[in-house]
Enzyme design. Sequence first.
Site, PDB file in Angstrom:
ATOM      1  N   SER A 120       0.824  -1.213   0.000  1.00  0.00           N
ATOM      2  CA  SER A 120       0.000   0.000   0.000  1.00  0.00           C
ATOM      3  C   SER A 120       0.850   1.252   0.000  1.00  0.00           C
ATOM      4  O   SER A 120       0.357   2.337  -0.266  1.00  0.00           O
ATOM      5  CB  SER A 120      -0.851   0.066   1.264  1.00  0.00           C
ATOM      6  OG  SER A 120      -1.418  -1.145   1.562  1.00  0.00           O
ATOM      7  N   HIS A 141      -1.152  -2.714  -7.179  1.00  0.00           N
ATOM      8  CA  HIS A 141      -1.870  -2.371  -5.943  1.00  0.00           C
ATOM      9  C   HIS A 141      -3.383  -2.427  -6.159  1.00  0.00           C
ATOM     10  O   HIS A 141      -3.951  -1.578  -6.842  1.00  0.00           O
ATOM     11  CB  HIS A 141      -1.429  -0.966  -5.473  1.00  0.00           C
ATOM     12  CG  HIS A 141      -2.018  -0.568  -4.169  1.00  0.00           C
ATOM     13  ND1 HIS A 141      -2.263   0.738  -3.823  1.00  0.00           N
ATOM     14  CD2 HIS A 141      -2.434  -1.312  -3.103  1.00  0.00           C
ATOM     15  CE1 HIS A 141      -2.799   0.778  -2.619  1.00  0.00           C
ATOM     16  NE2 HIS A 141      -2.914  -0.446  -2.164  1.00  0.00           N
ATOM     17  N   GLU A 153      -3.473   0.270  -9.098  1.00  0.00           N
ATOM     18  CA  GLU A 153      -2.330   1.154  -9.347  1.00  0.00           C
ATOM     19  C   GLU A 153      -1.186   0.255  -9.852  1.00  0.00           C
ATOM     20  O   GLU A 153      -0.820  -0.704  -9.168  1.00  0.00           O
ATOM     21  CB  GLU A 153      -1.890   1.864  -8.070  1.00  0.00           C
ATOM     22  CG  GLU A 153      -2.814   2.970  -7.603  1.00  0.00           C
ATOM     23  CD  GLU A 153      -2.263   3.708  -6.375  1.00  0.00           C
ATOM     24  OE1 GLU A 153      -2.078   4.921  -6.461  1.00  0.00           O
ATOM     25  OE2 GLU A 153      -2.028   3.060  -5.334  1.00  0.00           O
ATOM     26  N   ASN A 191      -2.875   6.159  -1.425  1.00  0.00           N
ATOM     27  CA  ASN A 191      -2.719   6.340   0.016  1.00  0.00           C
ATOM     28  C   ASN A 191      -2.075   7.664   0.396  1.00  0.00           C
ATOM     29  O   ASN A 191      -2.216   8.114   1.531  1.00  0.00           O
ATOM     30  CB  ASN A 191      -1.984   5.146   0.609  1.00  0.00           C
ATOM     31  CG  ASN A 191      -2.937   3.973   0.738  1.00  0.00           C
ATOM     32  OD1 ASN A 191      -4.083   4.147   1.150  1.00  0.00           O
ATOM     33  ND2 ASN A 191      -2.505   2.795   0.337  1.00  0.00           N
TER      34      ASN A 191
HETATM   35  N1  CAA Z   1     -16.270  -9.004  -1.462  1.00  0.00           N
HETATM   36  C1  CAA Z   1     -16.945  -9.003  -2.617  1.00  0.00           C
HETATM   37  N2  CAA Z   1     -18.035  -8.231  -2.859  1.00  0.00           N
HETATM   38  C2  CAA Z   1     -18.455  -7.452  -1.837  1.00  0.00           C
HETATM   39  C3  CAA Z   1     -17.806  -7.421  -0.589  1.00  0.00           C
HETATM   40  C4  CAA Z   1     -16.666  -8.248  -0.420  1.00  0.00           C
HETATM   41  N3  CAA Z   1     -15.960  -8.265   0.714  1.00  0.00           N
HETATM   42  N4  CAA Z   1     -18.467  -6.549   0.205  1.00  0.00           N
HETATM   43  C5  CAA Z   1     -19.494  -6.077  -0.506  1.00  0.00           C
HETATM   44  N5  CAA Z   1     -19.484  -6.594  -1.739  1.00  0.00           N
HETATM   45  C6  CAA Z   1     -20.398  -6.302  -2.830  1.00  0.00           C
HETATM   46  C7  CAA Z   1     -21.813  -6.711  -2.549  1.00  0.00           C
HETATM   47  O1  CAA Z   1     -22.049  -8.052  -2.952  1.00  0.00           O
HETATM   48  C8  CAA Z   1     -22.620  -5.733  -3.398  1.00  0.00           C
HETATM   49  O2  CAA Z   1     -22.669  -6.160  -4.749  1.00  0.00           O
HETATM   50  P1  CAA Z   1     -23.848  -5.678  -5.735  1.00  0.00           P
HETATM   51  O3  CAA Z   1     -23.669  -4.209  -5.938  1.00  0.00           O
HETATM   52  O4  CAA Z   1     -23.607  -6.491  -6.957  1.00  0.00           O
HETATM   53  O5  CAA Z   1     -25.133  -6.004  -5.028  1.00  0.00           O
HETATM   54  C9  CAA Z   1     -21.777  -4.462  -3.356  1.00  0.00           C
HETATM   55  O6  CAA Z   1     -20.457  -4.873  -2.961  1.00  0.00           O
HETATM   56  C10 CAA Z   1     -22.320  -3.505  -2.374  1.00  0.00           C
HETATM   57  O7  CAA Z   1     -22.324  -4.178  -1.144  1.00  0.00           O
HETATM   58  P2  CAA Z   1     -23.382  -3.914   0.000  1.00  0.00           P
HETATM   59  O8  CAA Z   1     -24.695  -3.501  -0.600  1.00  0.00           O
HETATM   60  O9  CAA Z   1     -23.380  -5.070   0.925  1.00  0.00           O
HETATM   61  O10 CAA Z   1     -22.749  -2.747   0.834  1.00  0.00           O
HETATM   62  P3  CAA Z   1     -22.326  -1.309   0.393  1.00  0.00           P
HETATM   63  O11 CAA Z   1     -23.245  -0.745  -0.617  1.00  0.00           O
HETATM   64  O12 CAA Z   1     -22.097  -0.609   1.669  1.00  0.00           O
HETATM   65  O13 CAA Z   1     -20.922  -1.524  -0.328  1.00  0.00           O
HETATM   66  C11 CAA Z   1     -18.573  -1.501  -0.267  1.00  0.00           C
HETATM   67  C12 CAA Z   1     -19.831  -2.079   0.330  1.00  0.00           C
HETATM   68  C13 CAA Z   1     -18.415  -1.950  -1.722  1.00  0.00           C
HETATM   69  C14 CAA Z   1     -17.427  -2.026   0.557  1.00  0.00           C
HETATM   70  C15 CAA Z   1     -18.714   0.064  -0.235  1.00  0.00           C
HETATM   71  O14 CAA Z   1     -19.072   0.484   1.043  1.00  0.00           O
HETATM   72  C16 CAA Z   1     -17.462   0.768  -0.630  1.00  0.00           C
HETATM   73  O15 CAA Z   1     -17.153   0.938  -1.787  1.00  0.00           O
HETATM   74  N6  CAA Z   1     -16.677   1.233   0.393  1.00  0.00           N
HETATM   75  C17 CAA Z   1     -15.418   1.893   0.172  1.00  0.00           C
HETATM   76  C18 CAA Z   1     -14.380   0.881  -0.125  1.00  0.00           C
HETATM   77  C19 CAA Z   1     -13.039   1.493  -0.335  1.00  0.00           C
HETATM   78  O16 CAA Z   1     -12.834   2.691  -0.316  1.00  0.00           O
HETATM   79  N7  CAA Z   1     -12.053   0.623  -0.549  1.00  0.00           N
HETATM   80  C20 CAA Z   1     -10.692   1.042  -0.710  1.00  0.00           C
HETATM   81  C21 CAA Z   1     -10.000   0.937   0.600  1.00  0.00           C
HETATM   82  S1  CAA Z   1      -8.323   1.427   0.461  1.00  0.00           S
HETATM   83  C22 CAA Z   1      -7.530   0.044  -0.047  1.00  0.00           C
HETATM   84  O17 CAA Z   1      -8.042  -1.030  -0.158  1.00  0.00           O
HETATM   85  C23 CAA Z   1      -6.119   0.182  -0.405  1.00  0.00           C
HETATM   86  C24 CAA Z   1      -5.125   0.396   0.632  1.00  0.00           C
HETATM   87  O18 CAA Z   1      -3.973   0.368   0.265  1.00  0.00           O
HETATM   88  C25 CAA Z   1      -5.431   0.667   2.019  1.00  0.00           C
END
Ligand code: CAA
Length: 296
Positions: A120, A141, A153, A191
């Site tokens: 990250s 990434h 990325e 990040n």
């Molecule tokens: N694995 C696979 N699919 C998942 C999942 C998981 N762990 N969690 C949720 N989903 C899917 C669901 O099945 C759903 O699919 P559909 O749209 O086809 O129905 C979709 O995601 C939406 O899920 P939910 O309705 O249950 O919940 P939500 O609308 O709150 O979405 C989320 C969940 C996709 C996580 C959303 O909240 C989101 O985009 N959050 C932000 C995530 C983010 O910013 N990630 C980056 C983090 S930083 C990083 O990873 C890098 C680093 O270096 C730190």
Amino acid sequence: MTFQNISVVGAGTMGNGIAQVFAQNGFKVSLYDHFPEVLPKAVATIEKNLSRLVSKEKLRTDQAQAALINIQTHTDLAAAVAQADLVVEAAIEDEGQKKALFQTLDQQAPSHAILASNTSSILIGRLEAATHRKGQLIGMHFFNPVPMMRLVEVIRTPHTQQSVFDAVFGLAQTLGKVPVEVNDAPGFVANRVLMPMINEAANTWNAGVAGIAEIDTVMQLGMAHPMGPLRLADFIGLDVCVAILEVLQTELQNDHYAPAPILLQLLAAGDLGQKSGRGFYDYSQDPKNPTPRNLR
Ligand code: CAA
């Protein structure tokens, strides 16, 4: 440069998501973890996520079965990478441990294999320097949840061969992702921009400006973010957030990136966010609708 066999090193949240995405797209995946107990959990998570896609009619049952068949698990690193065309490292965010791992991967992976890190924030050049594969090491990434998030990325060092960059960039597209070219720098783009926002949200809480739910609501509704920054910090893992902030602070020599006191307090208490059941929120009652904790 063609890819058939992909080795994923580390079967935690990111590693199992990366393995799933490759397997779903027809690649043979060797999924390695040093801790044997992690592997059945990783496979169970992949099975659950594939079933979810089947129930939403985004994947057929036979495709989900084929994806699972494409994944082999390993606790022996040499066996896991023996046939690899590409190794994607998704181990703990610690520079010393990653360097040691890349030294081993350099010795054990076939000479044609590209070595990629899902780090990250750690400089890809540092990992490259631990190997004899200048030009064949790259950052790949992914974002959590990997099956959902479209961004990758693709991070190049000054040595990265153009053919290696093009191959990995194209591979990310084959996975249905949107790759973005990024130069090697602490925290890359994602990040370097995201973590100061999370940290500022935590400092805003520390300063008593507003409560946890209120800060998150402001950012969710005011900025149309899918999650507020404190909920997102829990989702990423507070240990990961602190590790990234410390890399930014050290490498950019700027104490503005120093982790907020509440992040360090929660970390010291072992409250790492969603994965440990508690962070800024409590996930014990309803993990999908966690309760903001009273931390003052
Ligand atoms: N694995 C696979 N699919 C998942 C999942 C998981 N762990 N969690 C949720 N989903 C899917 C669901 O099945 C759903 O699919 P559909 O749209 O086809 O129905 C979709 O995601 C939406 O899920 P939910 O309705 O249950 O919940 P939500 O609308 O709150 O979405 C989320 C969940 C996709 C996580 C959303 O909240 C989101 O985009 N959050 C932000 C995530 C983010 O910013 N990630 C980056 C983090 S930083 C990083 O990873 C890098 C680093 O270096 C730190």
